[in-house]
Every structure is written in C-alpha cells, then in structure tokens.
Design a protein around this motif. Structure first.
Motif, mmCIF file in Angstrom:
data_model
loop_
_atom_site.group_PDB
_atom_site.id
_atom_site.type_symbol
_atom_site.label_atom_id
_atom_site.label_comp_id
_atom_site.label_asym_id
_atom_site.label_seq_id
_atom_site.Cartn_x
_atom_site.Cartn_y
_atom_site.Cartn_z
ATOM 1 N N MET A 106 0.820 -1.214 0.000
ATOM 2 C CA MET A 106 0.000 0.000 0.000
ATOM 3 C C MET A 106 0.857 1.268 0.000
ATOM 4 S SD MET A 106 -3.172 -0.481 -0.282
ATOM 5 C CE MET A 106 -4.527 -1.598 -0.044
ATOM 6 N N TRP A 107 2.007 1.232 0.709
ATOM 7 C CA TRP A 107 2.803 2.457 0.794
ATOM 8 C C TRP A 107 3.394 2.806 -0.579
ATOM 9 C CZ3 TRP A 107 7.963 2.792 -0.401
ATOM 10 C CH2 TRP A 107 8.699 1.590 -0.413
ATOM 11 N N ILE A 108 3.686 1.768 -1.371
ATOM 12 C CA ILE A 108 4.201 2.051 -2.731
ATOM 13 C C ILE A 108 3.064 2.620 -3.582
ATOM 14 C CG2 ILE A 108 5.123 1.019 -4.859
ATOM 15 C CD1 ILE A 108 6.779 -0.829 -3.218
ATOM 16 N N GLY A 109 1.862 2.034 -3.417
ATOM 17 C CA GLY A 109 0.693 2.556 -4.137
ATOM 18 C C GLY A 109 0.455 4.025 -3.811
ATOM 19 N N THR A 110 0.582 4.359 -2.524
ATOM 20 C CA THR A 110 0.332 5.739 -2.101
ATOM 21 C C THR A 110 1.400 6.683 -2.675
ATOM 22 O OG1 THR A 110 -0.590 4.814 -0.086
ATOM 23 C CG2 THR A 110 -0.142 7.168 -0.064
ATOM 24 N N ALA A 111 2.650 6.210 -2.690
ATOM 25 C CA ALA A 111 3.727 7.035 -3.251
ATOM 26 C C ALA A 111 3.514 7.220 -4.761
ATOM 27 C CB ALA A 111 5.085 6.375 -2.988
ATOM 28 N N ALA A 112 3.134 6.132 -5.438
ATOM 29 C CA ALA A 112 2.887 6.212 -6.890
ATOM 30 C C ALA A 112 1.721 7.159 -7.167
ATOM 31 C CB ALA A 112 2.585 4.826 -7.448
ATOM 32 N N LEU A 116 2.922 10.761 -7.016
ATOM 33 C CA LEU A 116 3.658 11.164 -8.224
ATOM 34 C C LEU A 116 2.699 11.304 -9.414
ATOM 35 C CD1 LEU A 116 6.891 9.000 -7.947
ATOM 36 C CD2 LEU A 116 6.672 11.483 -7.699
ATOM 37 N N THR A 117 1.791 10.341 -9.544
ATOM 38 C CA THR A 117 0.836 10.405 -10.660
ATOM 39 C C THR A 117 0.020 11.692 -10.575
ATOM 40 O OG1 THR A 117 0.669 8.012 -10.561
ATOM 41 C CG2 THR A 117 -0.982 9.118 -11.888
ATOM 42 N N GLY A 118 -0.328 12.066 -9.332
ATOM 43 C CA GLY A 118 -1.153 13.266 -9.124
ATOM 44 C C GLY A 118 -0.493 14.532 -9.640
ATOM 45 N N ILE A 119 0.848 14.524 -9.647
ATOM 46 C CA ILE A 119 1.566 15.717 -10.132
ATOM 47 C C ILE A 119 1.406 15.836 -11.649
ATOM 48 C CG2 ILE A 119 3.853 16.784 -10.381
ATOM 49 C CD1 ILE A 119 4.602 15.383 -7.732
ATOM 50 N N PHE A 120 1.472 14.674 -12.341
ATOM 51 C CA PHE A 120 1.506 14.715 -13.810
ATOM 52 C C PHE A 120 0.154 14.439 -14.458
ATOM 53 C CE2 PHE A 120 5.735 13.346 -12.381
ATOM 54 C CZ PHE A 120 6.461 14.451 -12.820
ATOM 55 N N ASN A 121 -0.699 13.679 -13.772
ATOM 56 C CA ASN A 121 -1.940 13.227 -14.418
ATOM 57 C C ASN A 121 -3.057 13.107 -13.367
ATOM 58 O OD1 ASN A 121 -3.973 11.909 -15.796
ATOM 59 N ND2 ASN A 121 -2.588 10.512 -16.870
ATOM 60 N N LYS A 122 -3.710 14.228 -13.110
ATOM 61 C CA LYS A 122 -4.732 14.249 -12.039
ATOM 62 C C LYS A 122 -5.899 13.285 -12.320
ATOM 63 C CE LYS A 122 -4.490 18.334 -9.230
ATOM 64 N NZ LYS A 122 -3.125 18.750 -9.493
ATOM 65 N N PRO A 123 -6.431 13.219 -13.555
ATOM 66 C CA PRO A 123 -7.544 12.299 -13.795
ATOM 67 C C PRO A 123 -7.185 10.839 -13.488
ATOM 68 C CG PRO A 123 -7.367 13.863 -15.610
ATOM 69 C CD PRO A 123 -6.166 14.052 -14.743
ATOM 70 N N MET A 124 -5.945 10.433 -13.869
ATOM 71 C CA MET A 124 -5.508 9.061 -13.591
ATOM 72 C C MET A 124 -5.338 8.853 -12.085
ATOM 73 S SD MET A 124 -4.693 6.088 -14.514
ATOM 74 C CE MET A 124 -4.397 5.999 -16.257
ATOM 75 N N ALA A 125 -4.798 9.876 -11.397
ATOM 76 C CA ALA A 125 -4.591 9.757 -9.947
ATOM 77 C C ALA A 125 -5.924 9.577 -9.229
ATOM 78 C CB ALA A 125 -3.871 11.005 -9.425
ATOM 79 N N SER A 126 -6.966 10.218 -9.743
ATOM 80 C CA SER A 126 -8.273 10.117 -9.111
ATOM 81 C C SER A 126 -8.793 8.675 -9.155
ATOM 82 C CB SER A 126 -9.224 11.083 -9.842
ATOM 83 O OG SER A 126 -10.502 10.978 -9.331
#
Ligand SMILES: NC(=O)c1ccc[n+]([C@@H]2O[C@H](COP(=O)([O-])OP(=O)(O)OC[C@H]3O[C@@H](n4cnc5c(N)ncnc54)[C@H](OP(=O)(O)O)[C@@H]3O)[C@@H](O)[C@H]2O)c1
Length: 294
Positions: free
Chosen positions: A240-246, A249-259
């Motif tokens: 889970m901690w890797i998922g949260t870190a990923a 990072l995703t949220g910085i570059f791709n907000k729709p995907m991070a959601s």
C-alpha cells in the motif's frame, strides 16, 4: 395501467445498459440520456448488452454542460442515474460529473415534477470520503436528500466489469494488486444489480447496500481469472505504501488518472462485503469472457 417513463442517465455504461434492458423488460418506456449513441448499438467489453432496441427516446446531454441537460426529464415519471466518472477523462473531474452533473439533472427533475430519483453511489462510501470519486457521489446524495423528491440511493460493491479488468490483466499474463490480496468482497453482475435497481423504483427503501452472492478475496478472484484462461497464476502484491507514493507522483503529472488510482487503492484496503443479492456467478462470467477469446 399507463406505462411509466424512466430516464436512464449513464445508459451507455456497464450498469446503465443492464438497467435499460431491465426497465424495458418490465414494460417501462425508456429514455436514455447519453453523450453519444455509439455504445448503445453494440455489446460492451464486459458483455453488457447492446440496448438500442430497448430505448424509445434518446436525449443527448453532457454532465459537464448543465444547459445540455435542460429538458432531459420533461414528461418523465422516474429518473435513474448511474451517470458517473469511472475512467480518466482529460480536464474532467468527479465533482463536475458525479456531483454537479447529477445536481443539474435533479434540478431538471424537480422542475418537471418527476416522482422519484434513483441514484447509484458506492458501498462503504463513508470509509472513503478522502477519495474524490466517492465523496462527490455523497455530495450529490446530500443534495438529493435535501431536495424533498422521493429517492432511493443504492450503494453497490464492485461490478463484474471491474473483474473484467482483472481478467484482462490475467490475459496479458500478470496481475498487479494493491495490498496483500486478502481483503474480501462480493462483486455483483450488472444484470443482478439492475434487477435490484428496478425493484427499488416501486419499493420504499431509501438506502440500499448491495453486493453479489459470492464472497472472495482479491487473490481468489484473480486466481480464478487465470484458471478460466488455463494459465498459471502470476500476481504481484504492491504494498500500500508504494501505491500511495505512486499516487502522489501520478497526481503531479496526471490528475484524472490519480483520481481513479486513489479509488482503487482505497477500496482494496479493507473488506467490502455488502448484503448479497442476485445469482450470477463470477466463474461463469470469466468462463464466458474466456470463450470469447480476443
Ligand atoms: N464499477 C464499479 O465497480 C462501481 C461500483 C460501485 C459504484 N459504481 C458507480 O456506478 C456508476 C456506474 O458505473 P459503471 O461501472 O457502469 O460506469 P461506466 O460503465 O463508466 O458508465 C458510466 C456512464 O456515465 C456516463 N458519463 C460519464 N461521463 C459523462 C458526462 N460527462 N456526461 C454524461 N454522461 C457521462 C458514461 O457515458 P459514456 O459512455 O459517454 O462515457 C456512461 O454511460 C458510477 O457512478 C460508478 O461510480 C461503480
């Protein structure tokens, strides 16, 4: 008795198509609210049926453009909405679609004297109010409750269409799962859920938690997918901690995907077993997907 007319918003999606067919089979006149008619004509990727033949009227509208929804509910007895953002769409947020789009539809329903509004939220939403895709559903539920219109809110667990995503990963040879795969849930087939949705049109229950008839761990559902394909299971558990870190990072570059990722990570973090309905089995669904090849 005069036939009732139902507006199905989200009629082109996985659940929406099953709901269109279910209402039509019960004698309702169905008006479909869609952005485009393309998906109505063909079977979907998770065997959701083509539904054009069950639809009497089509209303073209987009949740992100409230003006386009004006008049959608004119002459309608009942609104059913599973209009929601489930996949990343560039520049579009859950707030725009799940909350404000459905609110615009509700306002149109109120203006046109609709008798009941049925809405699909998410099971265990209160445990995931930090997730945009969940909290925006519940923001709309608050609006719906405050509006005074008779309503039913259904909160389902995962649909078989999500299991279809696991199946596709298994087909490609490898599955990545957030967490250790031990949490339990009871996914539901779209047709079984559609039956519960249509029952709620005549029922008096205001809030319905609903899942499928079989309980599995995440690992079990994926092993079953490999078995249906005749492949050796190959699963990586992403801590889970890797998922949260990923996710960060995703949220910085791709907000729709991070959601979307945020929902997937959150929902895998605990058991999701809702009251069981329906009879369709996951092994049969996987078997049918496997038989289709592709
Ligand atoms: N999948 C699950 O496991 C699950 C579990 C619990 C609750 N839910 C909720 O159930 C609802 C339906 O889920 P689903 O899996 O059937 O989703 P889906 O297949 O993605 O269908 C979503 C529907 O909403 C429509 N939509 C999306 N954006 C729109 C917009 N801007 N304007 C108008 N329509 C728009 C889609 O139209 P297009 O065809 O044009 O994209 C589609 O008809 C969603 O609200 C979801 O959050 C899903």
């Amino acid at each position: 008795m005069e036939k009732q007319k139902v507006l199905v918003a989200g009629a082109s999606g996985y659940l929406g198509r099953h709901v269109v067919r279910e209402f039509a089979s019960r004698g309702y006149i169905v008006r479909a609210l869609v952005r485009t008619t393309e998906n109505l004509e063909t079977e979907g990727p998770n065997m959701e049926p083509p539904v054009r033949e069950f639809i009497t009227e089509i209303f073209i509208g987009d949740a992100t453009d409230r003006k386009s929804l004006e008049g959608a509910c004119k002459g309608v007895d009942l609104v059913f909405s599973c209009m929601g953002l489930t996949k990343p769409q560039p520049g579009v947020t859950s707030e725009q679609v799940d909350h404000l789009g459905n609110r615009a539809l509700l306002e149109d329903a109120l203006l046109n004297g609709v008798k009941k509004f049925i809405y699909i939220s998410v099971f265990n939403s209160q445990k995931m109010m930090d997730v945009d895709m969940v909290k925006t559903h519940e923001f709309f539920v608050n609006d719906l409750k405050a509006s005074g219109i008779p309503y039913t809110v259904l909160r389902p667990t995962a649909y078989f269409s999500d299991m279809g995503m696991f199946f596709n990963m298994a087909r490609s040879g490898h599955v990545f799962l957030f967490g250790d795969g031990s949490n339990r849930f009871n996914p539901i087939h779209g047709a079984d859920l559609a039956h519960v949705c249509a029952d709620s049109a005549e029922g008096i229950e205001r809030e319905i938690d609903v899942g499928g008839p079989e309980i599995f761990t995440y690992d079990q559902t994926n092993i079953m997918a490999f078995e249906a394909l005749g492949k050796q299971p190959s699963i990586t558990h992403v801590p889970m901690w890797i998922g949260t870190a990923a996710l960060f990072l995703t949220g910085i570059f791709n907000k729709p995907m991070a959601s979307v990722m945020s929902f997937a990570i959150s929902v895998s973090g605990f058991d999701n077993v809702a009251p069981a309905r329906g009879s369709r089995r996951l092994a049969d669904f996987y078997g049918d997907l496997a038989a289709k090849g592709g």
